[in-house]
Design an enzyme around this catalytic site. Sequence first.
Site, PDB file in Angstrom:
ATOM      1  N   GLU A  90       0.823  -1.216   0.000  1.00  0.00           N
ATOM      2  CA  GLU A  90       0.000   0.000   0.000  1.00  0.00           C
ATOM      3  C   GLU A  90       0.865   1.278   0.000  1.00  0.00           C
ATOM      4  OE1 GLU A  90      -3.138  -0.292  -0.609  1.00  0.00           O
ATOM      5  OE2 GLU A  90      -3.552   1.853  -0.404  1.00  0.00           O
ATOM      6  N   HIS A 127       3.689   1.773  -1.631  1.00  0.00           N
ATOM      7  CA  HIS A 127       4.040   2.064  -3.027  1.00  0.00           C
ATOM      8  C   HIS A 127       2.826   2.604  -3.788  1.00  0.00           C
ATOM      9  CE1 HIS A 127       7.009  -1.277  -2.105  1.00  0.00           C
ATOM     10  NE2 HIS A 127       7.812  -0.335  -2.552  1.00  0.00           N
TER      11      HIS A 127
END
Length: 293
Positions: free
Chosen positions: A42, A44
């Site tokens: 999440e 990234h």
Amino acid sequence: MQILHSLDPLRRAVAELRQAGTASGTPQATIALVPTMGALHEGHLTLVRAAREKADHVVVSIFVNPLQFGAGEDLDKYPRQLERDCALLKAEGVAAVWAPTVEAMYPQGFASSISVSGVSDGLCGASRPGHFDGVATVVCKLFHQVLPDVALFGEKDWQQLAVIRRMARDLDLTRPHADAVLGVPTVREVDGLAMSSRNAYLTPEQREQAVTLPMAMKVAIAGIEAGEDVAAATARLKDALLAGGFSSVDYAELRDADGLALLDSRSDAPMRLLVAARIGSTRLIDNMAVSPR
Ligand code: PAF
């Protein structure tokens, strides 16, 4: 979404994106780059979403960079899951994924290196000699390969962000310009642990213990902001980590947020508390803001 593994096709894809539709009606579309080593989480995807706000098209690079891993580090076991990563990126509206092979990035005879002194020294630079030379070298190459208008990095790797900004300034980079190297705040699990691809190495018991890291950091920051001596607060933080199941602490230091100068007392400029500690063989890092005096 295009997936590119070698340089000429990448350059053609980027040139096509530049000509493709712009939201603002300008003649050339803008491009944001999100450099990653894959094993996306999440954190990234938050970078990708922020990138979409900054440019017409987003390019994500996925490359497990051997130059930034030292002997005995986790290069071989670092999670590689390109197919899954690409599915996630496609759903986020990414235009292209740049996933070079090691040979495409470092062809036979590759012999150059970028070294950013000062900000690379100490902290992770001390426990991972050569790491930031590897990061600076690959990021400089990625910048030249993609020529983005803006590049986004997670603030979780605060020292890395400082190294890349210094490099962009020192080398007069224009795509992206140093001011267009953007940091995005750390994304945390519900219990406060900073998201990291390396969290996947933790056993369930270690994962429970890992939450000691953000908790003890918050206690130390509250102490420093209340006037506690910095050395005493960081010593207590280290003790809390060892008592909470961490096997060793590489560093727990208060630093100036920009130049990363070591501080032994609270200053009137932005500061960060930076910590690296190991649970078993897994090394976790985190950093948090400390309010100026
Ligand atoms: O933060 C990372 O994932 C890497 O260090 C980076 C910036 C992609 C360079 O390999």
